[in-house]
Design an enzyme around this catalytic site. Structure first.
Site, PDB file in Angstrom:
ATOM      1  N   PHE A 440       0.837  -1.195   0.000  1.00  0.00           N
ATOM      2  CA  PHE A 440       0.000   0.000   0.000  1.00  0.00           C
ATOM      3  C   PHE A 440       0.876   1.251   0.000  1.00  0.00           C
ATOM      4  O   PHE A 440       1.870   1.329   0.734  1.00  0.00           O
ATOM      5  CB  PHE A 440      -0.889   0.020   1.246  1.00  0.00           C
ATOM      6  CG  PHE A 440      -2.182  -0.734   1.092  1.00  0.00           C
ATOM      7  CD1 PHE A 440      -2.517  -1.349  -0.105  1.00  0.00           C
ATOM      8  CD2 PHE A 440      -3.082  -0.833   2.142  1.00  0.00           C
ATOM      9  CE1 PHE A 440      -3.710  -2.042  -0.254  1.00  0.00           C
ATOM     10  CE2 PHE A 440      -4.274  -1.521   2.011  1.00  0.00           C
ATOM     11  CZ  PHE A 440      -4.588  -2.137   0.814  1.00  0.00           C
ATOM     12  N   LYS A 441       0.507   2.207  -0.842  1.00  0.00           N
ATOM     13  CA  LYS A 441       1.190   3.505  -0.848  1.00  0.00           C
ATOM     14  C   LYS A 441       0.316   4.477  -0.051  1.00  0.00           C
ATOM     15  O   LYS A 441      -0.670   4.991  -0.556  1.00  0.00           O
ATOM     16  CB  LYS A 441       1.402   4.017  -2.277  1.00  0.00           C
ATOM     17  CG  LYS A 441       2.278   5.252  -2.357  1.00  0.00           C
ATOM     18  CD  LYS A 441       2.469   5.691  -3.793  1.00  0.00           C
ATOM     19  CE  LYS A 441       3.531   6.770  -3.899  1.00  0.00           C
ATOM     20  NZ  LYS A 441       3.267   7.928  -3.029  1.00  0.00           N
ATOM     21  N   TYR A 442       0.703   4.695   1.198  1.00  0.00           N
ATOM     22  CA  TYR A 442      -0.138   5.485   2.106  1.00  0.00           C
ATOM     23  C   TYR A 442      -0.033   6.976   1.806  1.00  0.00           C
ATOM     24  O   TYR A 442       0.997   7.476   1.328  1.00  0.00           O
ATOM     25  CB  TYR A 442       0.277   5.221   3.557  1.00  0.00           C
ATOM     26  CG  TYR A 442       0.031   3.795   3.997  1.00  0.00           C
ATOM     27  CD1 TYR A 442      -1.219   3.385   4.447  1.00  0.00           C
ATOM     28  CD2 TYR A 442       1.057   2.852   3.960  1.00  0.00           C
ATOM     29  CE1 TYR A 442      -1.454   2.072   4.846  1.00  0.00           C
ATOM     30  CE2 TYR A 442       0.841   1.541   4.362  1.00  0.00           C
ATOM     31  CZ  TYR A 442      -0.413   1.156   4.798  1.00  0.00           C
ATOM     32  OH  TYR A 442      -0.639  -0.140   5.180  1.00  0.00           O
TER      33      TYR A 442
END
Length: 843
Positions: A440-442
């Protein structure tokens, strides 16, 4: 306003009344708004030639020019009255009215700065036989000003690097101790980025110093600024008529740097007066181009094309050609050593030498340059500290640099960057079925966490942003979290971790927006004052217990085994989690489901990373060919590597990436937007020249609240907005905005596709010799507060998007952005964000 001495005691002068509401300067120089300081009586030292005859009595009927040497006066004794010069002392600069006469510090002649030869020639033929100053004495500041002048007069990267290389060689040969201050002054900084030294010089201090030294009024300074648009040019013109009683010793690079440090360290009561005094003494001693670049340095904007990459390249080449210490003998097989024999073959063609011999010598030199440049850049991006690097170079040369300047806990390294992808299919095509992990790219703030425990058991923690700024004070809850990690782990000694700090709901840990995170105070935050809870999502471990890990697979294993999740469940405490991820081994359908989860969440998208060393398929310049490029799975500081691929949900349909652009101008809006700026002109940044290049207009994605805030930041005729193009580092090409913005922030922009444009000159020459590239239907996403303008997207980045776009079969839309974008009236409520239909019309 200071009073002027009467031109004749028998002829009274009318006092000019100051308007009750005199406007302050709305650009760099500002009129003092305080009440005038009462004039004090004092005795001015009368300095003259003891053998000169007394003036005849008749001459006393006129007030003679007052002669002042500021070095003989205390700060409290400096008079602020302008002096009337003789006609011969006025230079052929901009005409100034009689009531704005420059100050005269001497009736003598000001010595001219020394003349230096050209520095832009090929370093292999540049002669160092004669020194431009006394050997073994500090480098004159005039030499550095000459270097900056030469660099500022060209956009040729070859000429810039040659100039910097020859200048650094001269310093290395005749005064190596001047190398460190020279590098800082050339790079427009005073210290490493993670421990910045702030000058704390506001425009008013510099303005008052120029006023006092030149005798010009605020109105005259404002006129000069409106003509030139640059504080350095203003100071140069303002001091063109000023002379000193006794020639001042030349400014030295080391002493100028030390003076700037004194300005930065001046604190407490009287600091403003002390800073202004130092600035004035520097201005009085400065000559010629020294004045221009001294004031630009004081303003923290030297306006030259010498970016970091050019400086590091020049430093490496200078060290190859001119080793700093003759006592250091490089090994005969050193990749950074070039023999005098090879240089002689290149410099001149001896009788009987063949072209083949010279070509082989040049190839050897190019290879040596490349090895040295690679070494310097690699060391710098993992240890960005000129103090440590220069000390190691002067002590042990290039061969001893790596051992003396290693990766160090507490000193941030430049982060690894990901390459953009348009779809999962493109990801699989690029990676070619090699094992990878999807994370996940937060939507948070990237944080580099450094921590170690000393022999007494005390834990030291530092947090750095993606552009290496120390933000430890902003996150005391993360500092407490790290201390808990050390307390709960017996074998933990030190680590450097790459992570994303994300705002979360304290009750259930659910993700919050980046806007909520940005509401946290930035400095001196106390734990009990924290209102926005955060979670640290760790995704990489670059250093662990005094060892640097190699492959990502190994780094991830250590991260998960030695750093378990933490939730202290205490008010004001931070959480610790690993990024949520899935592996390619789980199957393509699982990865696709994981991608859909990212799209539906508050994440920005996915990061795709190779787990081990491998190769990736890259498109070549030709559309019909591709090549396989080997890639290591090591952490690659300051590189946009293809081993890390980013897939953001905001641009899966459309561009393969968003663009980070700088607002540089705007037009007046129409209809409902008449009181706002719309559209806004956006620019890329060319890393080779440091120049911003306009590429498109944007008028979509803005809320009314944002429009109002933008109009406050860019108020017309303020320091951030002018009707004239004051900022020369911006090339607007074929665009002619109504107003020009001071470049100082970065916006994230998404568009439909990239198109050839007859108006934009961005990336001209990279895909077309006659046209630049522009963005169709650009839409504002957000302000990138975590990025500086130096990190804006480059023309090469835009060109690569265009090439990829063409490779996927999209048609060129030549002339789609022809510069005739018209702002259309909307029938939306004031609080509704503009949708994509507000993209304007093409006429």
């Amino acid at each position: 306003m200071p009073k002027r001495p009467a031109s004749s005691p028998s002829t009274p002068r009318k006092k000019s009344k100051r308007p009750p509401d005199q406007p302050s300067l709305d650009s760099f120089f500002k009129s003092p708004r305080d009440t005038p300081t009462p004039t004090r009586k004092r005795q001015t030292p009368q300095l003259r030639d003891a053998h000169a005859p007394e003036p005849p009595p008749a001459a006393s009927q006129l007030s003679p020019p007052e002669i002042i040497d500021v070095d003989l006066l205390d700060d409290s004794d400096i008079d602020t009255r302008p002096i009337i010069p003789s006609s011969s002392s006025i230079s052929q600069g901009p005409r100034i009215s009689d009531d704005e006469t420059p100050r005269i510090f001497s009736a003598g002649v000001q010595p001219h700065p020394p003349k230096y030869p050209s520095l832009s020639e090929d370093p292999t033929t540049f002669l160092l036989d004669s020194c431009f100053w006394t050997p073994n004495t500090p480098t004159p500041y005039s030499f550095l000003a000459h270097t900056l002048t030469t660099v500022s007069e060209t956009r040729s990267r070859i000429a810039i690097i040659n100039t910097l290389t020859n200048a650094l060689r001269q310093i290395l040969r005749f005064h190596p101790k001047s190398l460190l201050p020279s590098l800082y002054l050339l790079s427009n900084s005073l210290s490493p980025p993670y421990s910045p030294i702030e000058l704390g010089l506001g425009p008013s201090i510099i303005s008052k110093a120029i006023q006092h030294v030149s005798g010009l009024t605020p109105a005259a300074l404002k006129r000069l600024y409106n003509q030139t648009g640059d504080p350095g040019d203003v100071a140069f013109e303002a001091k063109s008529s000023v002379r000193t009683l006794v020639p001042h010793p030349p400014l030295l690079t080391c002493s100028v740097y030390d003076a700037l440090l004194k300005i930065a360290h001046a604190k407490g009561q009287g600091a403003v007066k002390q800073k202004q005094s130092i600035v004035e003494k520097l201005l009085v001693a400065a000559k010629g181009e020294e004045i221009r670049f001294l004031v630009r340095t004081l303003s923290q904007h030297i306006r030259v094309g010498a970016v970091r990459t050019s400086i590091l390249t020049a430093l490496a080449r200078a060290l190859v050609l001119t080793p700093p210490n003759s006592d250091i003998s490089a090994p005969s097989d050193s990749p950074y050593r070039i023999s005098e024999h090879i240089l002689s073959q290149i410099q001149a063609l001896p009788a009987g030498s063949s072209k083949k011999v010279v070509d082989e010598a040049k190839e050897k030199l190019v290879a040596t340059f490349a090895a040295a440049e690679g070494l310097i850049k690699k060391v710098f991006v993992q240890h960005p500290n000129y103090d440590h690097i220069v000390a190691a170079l002067l002590e042990a040369g290039l061969d001893g640099l790596t051992a003396r300047v290693p990766l160090t806990v507490g000193i941030p390294l430049h982060p690894t960057l990901g390459s953009p992808m348009r779809s999962l299919d493109e990801v699989y095509e690029r990676i070619d079925n090699q094992p990878f992990v999807a994370e996940f790219k937060y939507d948070g703030q990237r944080a580099q966490i450094h921590a170690f425990k000393d022999k007494d058991g005390k834990v030291s923690t530092r947090l750095f942003s993606r552009h290496l700024e120390d933000m430890t004070d902003k996150y005391p809850d993360v500092t407490s979290l790290v201390e808990h990690m050390f307390a709960s782990s017996q074998g933990l000694e030190s680590f450097i971790m790459d992570a994303e700090v994300v705002a979360v709901d304290p009750s259930d840990g659910s993700l919050r927006s980046f806007q909520e995170l940005s509401n946290r105070p930035r400095k001196e935050v106390q734990v009990h004052e924290i209102k926005v809870s955060v979670c640290v999502f760790a995704f990489d471990l670059m250093y662990h217990n005094r060892q640097a890990s190699i492959t990502l697979q190994h780094r991830r294993t250590l991260l998960r085994s030695d750093f378990p999740p933490v939730d202290l469940k205490q008010p004001g405490s931070a959480r610790f989690e690993h990024v949520e991820s899935c592996h390619s081994e789980d199957g393509k359908e699982t990865v696709e489901e994981f991608w859909l989860r990212a799209v539906d969440s508050r994440c920005e998208g996915l990061m795709i990373k190779l787990l081990d060393h491998g190769v990736v398929v890259e498109s070549s310049a030709s559309r019909d060919k591709s090549r396989k490029k080997p890639l290591p799975a090591t952490y690659e500081p300051d590189r946009r590597t293809s081993a890390w691929l980013k897939l953001k949900k905001d641009y899966v349909i459309g561009l393969g990436d968003t663009l980070d652009l700088v607002p540089v101008g705007a037009w007046h809006g129409n209809g409902r937007k008449a009181q706002w700026w719309s559209p806004v002109l956006l620019a890329l940044r060319d890393p080779d020249t440091g120049q911003l290049v306009a590429m498109c207009k944007c008028m979509s994605g803005f809320s009314d609240a944002f429009y109002k805030a933008m109009k406050e930041v860019y108020a017309e005729d303020s320091e951030n907005c002018s009707r004239q193009a004051l900022w020369e580092d911006v090339d607007t090409g074929g665009y002619s905005p109504s107003v020009y913005f001071r470049p100082h922030e970065v916006w994230e922009i998404r568009g439909a596709d990239v198109t050839l444009s007859p108006v934009s000159i961005a990336a001209r020459g990279l895909v077309s010799d006659s046209r630049g590239l522009s963005l169709r239907f650009p839409r504002f996403i957000k302000t990138r507060e975590d990025k500086s303008i130096e990190q804006a997207s480059s023309p090469e980045f835009l060109a690569n998007i265009f090439r990829d776009q063409q490779g996927k079969g999209k048609h060129e839309t030549a002339g789609a952005d022809d510069g005739q974008l018209v702002d259309v009236e909307l029938s939306q409520s004031d609080d509704v964000e503009d949708d994509d239909s507000d993209g304007g019309e093409l006429t």
